[in-house]
Each structure stands twice: as structure tokens, then as C-alpha cells.
Design an enzyme around this catalytic site. Structure first.
Site, PDB file in Angstrom:
ATOM      1  N   ARG A 263      18.973  88.194  71.865  1.00 33.38           N
ATOM      2  CA  ARG A 263      18.366  87.187  71.585  1.00 33.38           C
ATOM      3  C   ARG A 263      17.482  87.288  70.387  1.00 33.38           C
ATOM      4  O   ARG A 263      17.393  86.263  69.333  1.00 33.38           O
ATOM      5  CB  ARG A 263      17.502  86.353  72.683  1.00 33.38           C
ATOM      6  CG  ARG A 263      18.307  86.248  73.858  1.00 33.38           C
ATOM      7  CD  ARG A 263      19.384  85.349  73.788  1.00 33.38           C
ATOM      8  NE  ARG A 263      18.827  83.839  73.402  1.00 33.38           N
ATOM      9  CZ  ARG A 263      18.315  82.940  74.171  1.00 33.38           C
ATOM     10  NH1 ARG A 263      18.347  83.157  75.537  1.00 33.38           N
ATOM     11  NH2 ARG A 263      17.797  81.888  73.809  1.00 33.38           N
TER      12      ARG A 263
ATOM     13  N   ARG B  24      12.910  73.073  72.791  1.00 37.12           N
ATOM     14  CA  ARG B  24      13.707  73.107  74.090  1.00 37.12           C
ATOM     15  C   ARG B  24      13.234  71.776  75.093  1.00 37.12           C
ATOM     16  O   ARG B  24      12.168  71.509  75.203  1.00 37.12           O
ATOM     17  CB  ARG B  24      13.399  74.285  75.090  1.00 37.12           C
ATOM     18  CG  ARG B  24      13.969  74.101  76.482  1.00 37.12           C
ATOM     19  CD  ARG B  24      13.924  75.445  77.263  1.00 37.12           C
ATOM     20  NE  ARG B  24      14.669  76.609  76.592  1.00 37.12           N
ATOM     21  CZ  ARG B  24      14.983  77.654  77.345  1.00 37.12           C
ATOM     22  NH1 ARG B  24      14.276  77.885  78.658  1.00 37.12           N
ATOM     23  NH2 ARG B  24      15.828  78.531  76.904  1.00 37.12           N
TER      24      ARG B  24
ATOM     25  N   GLN C 228      21.552  81.084  72.397  1.00 38.88           N
ATOM     26  CA  GLN C 228      21.979  81.749  73.545  1.00 38.88           C
ATOM     27  C   GLN C 228      23.570  82.451  72.875  1.00 38.88           C
ATOM     28  O   GLN C 228      23.788  83.553  73.028  1.00 38.88           O
ATOM     29  CB  GLN C 228      22.323  81.205  74.867  1.00 38.88           C
ATOM     30  CG  GLN C 228      22.916  81.991  75.954  1.00 38.88           C
ATOM     31  CD  GLN C 228      21.864  83.168  76.453  1.00 38.88           C
ATOM     32  OE1 GLN C 228      20.900  82.973  76.672  1.00 38.88           O
ATOM     33  NE2 GLN C 228      22.505  84.394  76.465  1.00 38.88           N
TER      34      GLN C 228
ATOM     35  N   CYS D  28      23.297  84.760  81.217  1.00 41.42           N
ATOM     36  CA  CYS D  28      22.246  84.321  80.034  1.00 41.42           C
ATOM     37  C   CYS D  28      21.006  84.739  80.576  1.00 41.42           C
ATOM     38  O   CYS D  28      19.881  84.873  79.816  1.00 41.42           O
ATOM     39  CB  CYS D  28      22.431  83.099  79.823  1.00 41.42           C
ATOM     40  SG  CYS D  28      22.474  81.778  80.873  1.00 41.42           S
TER      41      CYS D  28
ATOM     42  N   ASP E 201      26.555  81.738  85.068  1.00 41.73           N
ATOM     43  CA  ASP E 201      25.199  81.067  84.736  1.00 41.73           C
ATOM     44  C   ASP E 201      24.704  80.466  85.880  1.00 41.73           C
ATOM     45  O   ASP E 201      25.639  80.266  86.945  1.00 41.73           O
ATOM     46  CB  ASP E 201      25.306  80.031  83.561  1.00 41.73           C
ATOM     47  CG  ASP E 201      23.733  79.592  83.227  1.00 41.73           C
ATOM     48  OD1 ASP E 201      22.751  80.105  83.742  1.00 41.73           O
ATOM     49  OD2 ASP E 201      23.671  78.338  82.684  1.00 41.73           O
TER      50      ASP E 201
ATOM     51  N   HIS F 286      23.234  75.166  74.436  1.00 43.20           N
ATOM     52  CA  HIS F 286      22.389  76.205  74.188  1.00 43.20           C
ATOM     53  C   HIS F 286      22.848  77.166  73.312  1.00 43.20           C
ATOM     54  O   HIS F 286      23.335  78.258  73.319  1.00 43.20           O
ATOM     55  CB  HIS F 286      22.006  76.967  75.722  1.00 43.20           C
ATOM     56  CG  HIS F 286      21.086  77.744  75.647  1.00 43.20           C
ATOM     57  ND1 HIS F 286      20.329  77.892  74.789  1.00 43.20           N
ATOM     58  CD2 HIS F 286      20.491  78.831  76.896  1.00 43.20           C
ATOM     59  CE1 HIS F 286      19.189  78.889  74.995  1.00 43.20           C
ATOM     60  NE2 HIS F 286      19.488  79.224  76.206  1.00 43.20           N
TER      61      HIS F 286
END
Ligand code: CP
Ligand code: NVA
Length: 329
Positions: A312, A122, A152, A284, A244, A149
Site C-alpha cells: 500500500r 475515505r 487497494q 485487503c 474480503d 477502493h
């Protein structure tokens, strides 16, 4: 390994590499074909349904996890996913390695490849991920960048498919910042045939390069990707409404300004009422309650946010298996 993979090894990757250094990475969903995205979702569902069958699928393997931004869900679910498949994760905090400061990115990548089988990373710039992927000899997984992402989105599509039975033709509204989550959602929507409407304030629309990539795939699947400024227009008759945070990690100094700019982009009960009666709400996480979403919606009966978070784990297992598992004989 005891688990049998229902899909062949996935050959996705787009980076040009010197001869003899072929490997796969998971940097962007756009790099996967339509069939590969479908296969990855099927594998995630299979892993979720039969976790014991994959308990030794990655026995003895090791992945390094480098997180230059905070994480709860991604880090924990990757570490648990590795553990549940017989593999081991080594978390490296930014201060531990001084990426690009103590040591050049390419040297970190080359050294890691001497000891571990994969890198979950990340970071800020997508370019850093691409550099790690190009320099190292091990698969690199994008655990979030400023741009994308993709991990996700695999969990999001799995969640939507579980809830709605199929993905093709579903109407999904994304309300808010045209950010990394919106970008990967656009990539994913195009691969599975969603009708995606993104409503963002002027100046905060998704990047045109990402939209062009998504549109390039949309023809083949029947997907449509539209960008607008009116949240009500995006949400009307939607099967799912996604939002988000207004301020992503790394943008903290803009938080006050963004709260004003995005004020009319909150997902609340009146906005949800414009969607189909059986519409679901997606986020998310982490959520900023009272900003992009009200507590009533986030904790309400339409919300799938925790199911997304749970998925996830299964999505990440599927990604790891696709990159690392041996093909069954
Ligand atoms: N959704 C998500 O990536 O959560 P974390 O930032 O906690 O990993
Ligand atoms: N857009 C958010 C997603 C967090 C999972 C961020 O980048 O901070």
C-alpha cells in the site's frame, strides 16, 4: 526534486469541469487507460526499489486526509508515504470539519484548495468524492468509498505481479461480497488482462454498472470477468484467491444476517485445495478470522495479505507522484 519519474505525468480523469480548472483525480481505476495503469504499477515498483530517489519528490507539498470511516493501512501508509517524499499530511477527523453538516461539501473543498495540494478522502458515497473533485481545485484521491477502493487494487496488482512475474492471463477468484474491493478489482483486472471469476451469494453480486465498465475494457486486454454463485467453480485452477469481509464498514447492522448468507463462501483449506498448487491467497485486511477466511489460510504459506499491506505504501506513493510531481525537465 531528486527522483526522476520513469513515466510521464498521467492525464487521467473523467469528470467534466469548467474550462480553466483542469486537474487530475484518482477516484476510480476505470478512469485510467490501460497504459496509465501499467505506468502506475511500474512507478510503484520503481519507488519501492529506489525509495531514496524519491525522498524529495514532493518536497513542501501538503495533503489533507479526511477519513469518515476507520482505517489503519490506508491512513498510515498515505501519511508515511507523504513524509518519505518530503511532503506533509494533515489528518482531519469527521468531527473536526463536520463535512456536509457544519459546512457544505463544496465549501469544504473550496477552502481546502486554498492551503493544501491534494485531498485523500475515505467516505461513504462515491458522489461525495466526485463533488469534492468537481468543486475543489486540487486532486482528490479515493481512499475508499462504499462503491470503490482503487488504492487497494493498485497494491494488489503490484503484489500479484511481484509474486507471479506478470499479470496478463492470470486466473483470479474473488469469493464473497460483490463490494467496493471486488468492484475495483474488476476494474483493475480488465486493465491488466486478468481472468477474474467472482463468486457471490445471489443478491450480493457486484453492481452491473461496474461490471459493464470492466467488460468495456476487457476486450482490449484479453481479460475476462465472470460472475457466479459457486465458490468452487470460481476457485478451480485459480492462480490467486481473494476474499474480503462479509460486512463492510457502514453495514454493521446487517452483520448477523450476512454471517448466515455468506457461510458457504468461507475461504478455507478445502476451498484453497481446488486452486492451483502454487496459488496465492489475497485479502485487503482487516480480516474477520473464522468468517470469510480461516486463520489457517490467512496465516498460511500461500497468504500474501501482509505483502499487500506493505505494498500500500508504494502504491500510494505512485498515486501521489502521478498526481502531484513535476514532470522531469
Ligand atoms: N485495506 C484497507 O484499506 O485497510 P484500512 O481500512 O485499515 O485502511
Ligand atoms: N469492504 C471493506 C474493505 C475494507 C478495507 C469495507 O468497505 O469495509
Amino acid at each position: 526534486m531528486s527522483g526522476v519519474l520513469p513515466t510521464p505525468l498521467i492525464p487521467f480523469r473523467r469528470l467534466e469541469r469548467p474550462a480553466g480548472t483542469e486537474k487530475r483525480d484518482f477516484l476510480s481505476l476505470h478512469d485510467l487507460s490501460v497504459l496509465e495503469v501499467g505506468a502506475m504499477l511500474d512507478l510503484a515498483a520503481e519507488v519501492k526499489a529506489h525509495p531514496a530517489a524519491f525522498a524529495r519528490a514532493l518536497e513542501g507539498r501538503t495533503a489533507a486526509l479526511i477519513f469518515e470511516k476507520p482505517s489503519l493501512r490506508t491512513r498510515v501508509s498515505f501519511e508515511v508515504g507523504l513524509l518519505q517524499m518530503g511532503a506533509h499530511g494533515i489528518y482531519l477527523a469527521p468531527a473536526d470539519i463536520g463535512l456536509g453538516k457544519r459546512e457544505a461539501v463544496k465549501d469544504v473543498a473550496r477552502n481546502l484548495a486554498l492551503w493544501v495540494d491534494a485531498l485523500v478522502m475515505r467516505t461513504f458515497s462515491q458522489r461525495i468524492l466526485e463533488d469534492m473533485a468537481l468543486q475543489g481545485r486540487i486532486p482528490v484521491i479515493n481512499a475508499l468509498s462504499d462503491l470503490l477502493h482503487p488504492c487497494q487494487t493498485v497494491a494488489d496488482l503490484l503484489t500479484l505481479r511481484e509474486c507471479k512475474g506478470q499479470l496478463q492471463g492470470l486466473r483470479v477468484a474473488f469469493v464473497g461480497d460483490g463490494n467496493n474491493v471486488a468492484h475495483s478489482l474488476a476494474h483493475g483486472a480488465a486493465k491488466v488482462g486478468l481472468h477474474l471469476a467472482i463468486a457471490s451469494p445471489p443478491g450480493f453480486e457486484p453492481a452491473s454498472t461496474i461490471l459493464m465498465q470492466a467488460l468495456a475494457d476487457a476486450d482490449a486486454t484479453g481479460a475476462t470477468i465472470r460472475v457466479m454463485h459457486d465458490p468452487a467453480e470460481a476457485v478451480r485452477d485459480a492462480d490467486a484467491v481473494y476474499t474480503d469481509v462479509w460486512t463492510s464498514m457502514g453495514q454493521e447492522e446487517q452483520a448477523e444476517e450476512r454471517r448466515t448468507i455468506f457461510a458457504s463462501y468461507q475461504v478455507n483449506a478445502s476451498l484453497m485445495a481446488l486452486a492451483k498448487p502454487n496459488a496465492v491467497f489475497l485479502h485487503c485486511l482487516p480480516a474477520h478470522r473464522g468468517e470469510e477466511v480461516t486463520t489457517e489460510v490467512l496465516d498460511g504459506s500461500q497468504s500474501l495479505a501482509l505483502q499487500q499491506a506493505a505494498n500500500r505504501l508504494h502504491a500510494h506513493k505512485a498515486i501521489l507522484l502521478s498526481l502531484l510531481a513535476e514532470t522531469p525537465a
